[in-house]
Design an enzyme around this catalytic site. Sequence first.
Site, mmCIF file in Angstrom:
data_model
loop_
_atom_site.group_PDB
_atom_site.id
_atom_site.type_symbol
_atom_site.label_atom_id
_atom_site.label_comp_id
_atom_site.label_asym_id
_atom_site.label_seq_id
_atom_site.Cartn_x
_atom_site.Cartn_y
_atom_site.Cartn_z
ATOM 1 N N PRO A 117 0.660 -1.377 0.027
ATOM 2 C CA PRO A 117 -0.088 0.016 -0.004
ATOM 3 C C PRO A 117 0.879 1.252 0.168
ATOM 4 O O PRO A 117 2.059 1.070 0.434
ATOM 5 C CB PRO A 117 -0.878 -0.150 1.193
ATOM 6 N N GLU A 124 -25.180 11.124 16.642
ATOM 7 C CA GLU A 124 -24.004 10.164 17.057
ATOM 8 C C GLU A 124 -24.481 9.445 18.052
ATOM 9 O O GLU A 124 -23.588 8.192 18.230
ATOM 10 C CB GLU A 124 -22.951 11.320 17.230
ATOM 11 N N LYS A 126 8.414 1.556 0.714
ATOM 12 C CA LYS A 126 9.011 1.062 -0.525
ATOM 13 C C LYS A 126 10.289 1.700 -1.048
ATOM 14 O O LYS A 126 11.320 1.254 -1.494
ATOM 15 C CB LYS A 126 7.969 0.742 -1.675
#
Length: 654
Positions: A198, A420, A203
Amino acid sequence: MNDMAKNLILWLVIAAVLLTVFNNFSVDTSPQAMNYSQFVQQVQNEKIRNVTIDGYTITGERTDGSQFRTIRPSAEDPKLMDDLLSNNVTVVGKEPEQQSLWMRLLIASFPILLILAIFMFFMRQMQGGGAGKGGPMSFGKSKAKLLSQDQIKTTFSDVAGCDEAKEEVEELVDFLRDPTKFQRLGGTIPRGVLMVGPPGTGKTLLAKSIAGEAKVPFFSISGSDFVEMFVGVGASRVRDMFEQAKKQAPCIIFIDEIDAVGRSRGAGMGGGNDEREQTLNQLLVEMDGFEPNEGIIVIAATNRPDVLDPALLRPGRFDRQVVVPLPDIRGREHILNVHLRKVPLADDVKPSLIARGTPGFSGADLANLVNEAALFAARRNKRLVSMEELDMAKDKIMMGAERKSMVMTDKEKLNTAYHESGHAIIGLVMPEHDPVYKVTIIPRGRALGVTMFLPEEDRYSLSRQQIISQICSLFGGRIAEEMTLGPNGVTTGASNDIKRATELAHNMVAKWGLSEEMGPIMYDEDESHQFLGGPGQGAKLKSGETTSRLDKEVRKIIDGCYEQAKKILEENRDKLDAMAEALMKYETIDSYQLKDIMDGRDPNPPEGWDDPGSGAPSGGEPRADSTPESSDDAEDDETPRRRPSDPLGGPAGS
């Protein structure tokens, strides 16, 4: 450096030629001009001392010492000489200037030489010679940036959270340091390594650390840098990049986002992309063609390996795939230690607690968290970053930035509080639902309020019951509005909840095979997934009747979850009112206060609350140790959250 010297010499020669021509065509200007009649009159009045005759031009000096210049109308004027001599004027003749043969040839051939010089300049630019990478015509030059071994300071100590990936690439470092160790046994190092994971997992950092450990040059380029509007330019850049790499071997070439140029050939709609496919063909040949490139290791990164061409992934090219996943709890702690050592920390900072509360965070997310915490501390004029700033930064990343300047009426705030509260109560009652981490009616990001759920541990799959519970909690806000405001008072605030609930129900039926009626079959059509036939010929498995059955099954799941959520809220109406009242008073409540409400007790005020009559907290930031009650982690101070990239994660409110 040699090319620069050639260019400099070329321009100096051109400048010298231009200067010579301008000097030959230049005309000396006389101090004062007069007409010929005045000149003759002054000669007759004996005001002229001497003259110099050069063809039609007459220059000279008056008796008062001033200079003059005039043009006579005719070259043949015998009376002029008589006048000059009779008036005691000294006459000087000027020999016509004679140019050498070489100068006359140079002047005559100058236009041709100028055209040739311009032509040679543009030809060198088109070939990329001596123009550098920034020239307007240097299309074929590689745009790869070269970092020498002295410029790369990143090592494996700067990379954390991907131990398995580091082990995979350690032998690359050994090969670059001592290739004979492998060659003695007939082994060859992989020519290409494809890093998959991801975004933000490190990387690029891992590839850079390989070059830093091995002390070799590092070429960095993006896949999109190869492709241009002109066919053949990308292939030329690939050739040039490998030619440069051969001069620096052993070295590493890192291609980021290789899917921009490495997509499967012939799978596009309406024909292929000639430029991209030629670039890919050249890359395939350079990696494993007729002439091997010894000492060059190509490392590429992508988060979409499924779209890459099979020829790119075969042995001899990218024959090793290194997965760089999202870090687990130990990996997140190690990553935090790497980033936290760059900022001054208070004694109460515990990286293990932060790691437990941030499941699914990538390395980039954790770096952003530490940076946000440092910014919070700087705004408060603190010298150290404490756990409070880290907790505030975590809430900002998870739920969005607070919009305290947004003015809401009491009616809107009360409706948001009920909305909520409906999410939170359903999440607390439904089985296998993630614990409620925090509920707030302070606008954050694009939401008027947020209910945040955190899983108790890292999760890699979801059960059917967990998805059903999630759908029920998503409808809790809309049902709470309907119970308090009536059917005509329901607002548009639940639009995002409805969208996510519908997507979950659809995926259960059409993608995940969690419907008994439709069976374990994937009905969704995916461009990258080909059921039958060749490229671009994916078979359709859905008929009109099947689509109708899918819609009915999705509606059945939605209706069942809606009724189940409505029944829970009707049975807990007193808790719904109490939670909404607490939100109106404190604006933000945590898991401890939620537990008090569900147990029928009045919630304790948040830590630092010293003015309950004002209706707003003076120190109302949530406690650093606020965590849902759980049998596994009751002694811990933090509870992990769902990763941001998970389709089930994120705020349930709107």
